[in-house]
Every structure is written in C-alpha cells, then in structure tokens.
Design an enzyme around this catalytic site. Structure first.
Site, short mmCIF file in Angstrom:
data_model
loop_
_atom_site.label_atom_id
_atom_site.label_comp_id
_atom_site.label_asym_id
_atom_site.label_seq_id
_atom_site.Cartn_x
_atom_site.Cartn_y
_atom_site.Cartn_z
CG LEU A 46 170.20 21.99 64.74
CD1 LEU A 46 169.86 20.49 64.44
CD2 LEU A 46 169.13 22.94 64.29
CG ASP A 47 169.58 27.40 69.71
OD1 ASP A 47 171.08 27.77 69.52
OD2 ASP A 47 169.02 27.97 69.36
N PRO A 48 170.95 23.64 71.84
CG PRO A 48 172.37 23.57 73.51
CD PRO A 48 171.88 24.46 72.44
CB ALA A 98 167.16 22.55 67.97
#
Length: 320
Positions: A45-47, A49
């Site tokens: 997950l991206d930061p 998210a």
C-alpha cells in the site's frame, strides 16, 4: 538495554496500516512488536493509503505469493480538475482544468469503460522496476521513464458519492491494478483530469470479514499483557488458503508428502494448486493434482508450524 530475543512464530496478522508509512515500514514495526524472526507482507500500500495489509510470520511467508494474486477492494476518494505527477495528492500539480458540468449518464459511461478486463498504464511513480530499478527512483532522478501497460481486471467500479469536484468510489479489482491509474483515466475520460486524494483497502481475499488491528492497539496490548496478547490475534496460515481446493490426507499420505514423495488420489480431479492438510487440519503442502489423481508437492510446510491459532501458537522448530 538488552536486545529483544526474536522468535520463530507462524501465522497471519491483519494489520490496519496507518497513513504516512510505507508497507515495509509498517511491516518492520509489526515484526519488532511481535519479535518475529521472519515476516513479510502481501501486497504493498502506498504511504497515502490505509487499511488491510496482511502480515505473514514464519511458515505463513510461504503463502505470501498466493495472497499477492488475490482480489482486493478499496474505498477511493478523488478530486476532479487536477492531475499530478504521482496521480495522487502527494505529487506535484501537472495541470489544472475546469470541470464541466456532466450528468449521471456521462459519469456512468466513463466508469463502465474502466470495468472488466482493461489495458492499464501504471503510474510513473510506482514500485514497478525498469532495468532492476523501481520506476519511482528513476522518476525522482529525472530519468526518462516508460511506465508499462498491462492487462488488469476490475470487477466493480461504482460511484458512492459525488459532491462538487469530489468523487468517492468503491473498487474491487484483481492483482496488479493501480487505483491511482483508474482515477487518472477516469478524469481524462471526463475531460478534466483527476487524482486520488484518499485510499483505504477494505478487504483482501479471503479476508473479507475478519477484524483488522491498528498499530496503536498492538502497542497497547503488548504493554498491558505481553506477547501472548499479540499471539492471540494471529490467524493460522490455513485461513489464508480458504479459497483453495482442499484434500484431507491420511497419516501415511501426510508422511509421504512431507518427504516429497507423490501420492495417488484416484478420482480426485485435476487441480493446478490445492491445499493438502493432515488429520488435524494442519497444512502439509501446496500440491498439484494431475488428471490421473497423482498428487505432487509444490511447496512443503514444516510440521508443527501451521494450524496454531491464538493462544495455541507455540515457537516453531525451524518476505515480503
């Protein structure tokens, strides 16, 4: 101050990743809390998210690749009229455009075009690699980056709310789908551009109903009740294979597969990948079964390292 003694434990933790941390940063925090020798997560997950990040410990790391290919669901918020370098709110503005008035039919047509099997170009700022180097590192160095285009599957893409220039979407998709790219392409279809402003992963198959656990709650549990309180939160690795065809082995068959020997299961039917469990329901191996009922090991698991749930988890004998 003495260093913590790291343990051989096995199981799956359903982490509710907070914003601002990369998946690997969140993984390392959890691994440290559990004092686990081996840990890996299943699907970055991206930061920006939040939401479900399954963390696998010990023998469960062997099924991480299987979970990576699972279907996932997200709640996504986006802003119309602005495109960014990263396709989300963390990037720099590339272009601002007016948002023309459009009716529900126009919006639905744009969403419909992004459902099903589609060709999608990944964001330039992504972890995909070009020549062994992540694209985001090349982009930050100012290099010419050619993001790959590939086929992905979007099972659902539904409008939940439309307020001014903000949209909230429900997304269910297969492995490799970038929600940032869906939002970017939706904005281009509407002629105004768009970027992702918030993203929360709701579930990852087969974990659709189980509760997630926040880092703050994990820290409170260990402070109050020690490691045993954390161990109770672990799911057995078999739970991560709930969607697979399962065969129940006899004691003799379990021994044979643990030794790497094929066994015969006439009439079982062919399966590319199945879960073979022993008489106690513990995972022995991931196997393939051919048309003649011959069962061969794809991935074996150490005896005693799976099937423990909650307080029954014990140290074993024996990535992301």
């Amino acid at each position: 101050m003495a260093k913590p003694e790291y343990r051989d434990i096995s199981g799956i933790l359903l982490l509710d990743k907070p914003p601002g941390l990369s998946s690997n940063q969140a993984l390392q925090k959890v691994r440290h809390l559990f004092q686990a020798n081996k840990a890996g997560h299943t699907g970055s997950l991206d930061p920006l998210a939040t939401g479900l990040l399954p963390v696998c410990f010990g023998e469960a790391t062997k099924i991480a690749g299987y979970l990576l290919g699972s279907a996932k669901a997200y709640s996504a918020e986006c802003r119309l009229g602005i495109t960014t370098t990263t396709c989300d709110a963390e990037g720099e503005t590339l272009l601002s455009r007016p948002v023309a008035a459009f009716d529900d039919a126009t919006l639905e047509a744009a969403l419909a075009a992004l459902r099903g099997r589609i060709r999608q170009t990944a964001p330039i700022y992504s972890a995909l690699k070009q020549g062994g180097v992540p694209l985001y590192k090349r982009a930050r160095r100012g290099e010419d980056v050619q993001a790959p285009t590939r086929e992905v599957e979007v099972f659902r893409l539904d409008l939940v709310e439309h307020a001014g220039q903000a949209l909230r979407l429900h997304v269910e998709c297969g492995s490799g789908t970038y929600v940032r790219s869906l939002v970017r392409d939706l904005g281009e279809s509407l002629g105004c551009g768009a970027h992702l402003t918030a993203l929360r992963r709701i579930w990852v198959d087969p974990f659709r109903a189980e509760p997630m656990h926040r880092l703050a709650d994990l820290e409170a549990r260990i402070a109050n009740d020690g490691l045993v309180a954390l161990d109770r939160l672990l799911l057995p690795l078999e739970r991560g294979l709930a969607g697979l065809f399962r065969i129940a082995l006899t004691s003799e068959q379990s021994i044979a597969l643990r030794q790497g020997r094929p066994i015969a299961r006439p009439g079982e039917g062919a399966h590319d990948c199945a879960a073979a469990v022993d008489t106690q329901g513990r995972l022995v191996a991931l196997v393939e079964i051919d048309a003649d009922g011959v069962v061969r090991v794809l991935r074996g698991f150490n005896a005693g390292n799976s099937g423990f749930a909650g307080a029954d988890i014990k140290p074993s004998d024996t990535e992301s």
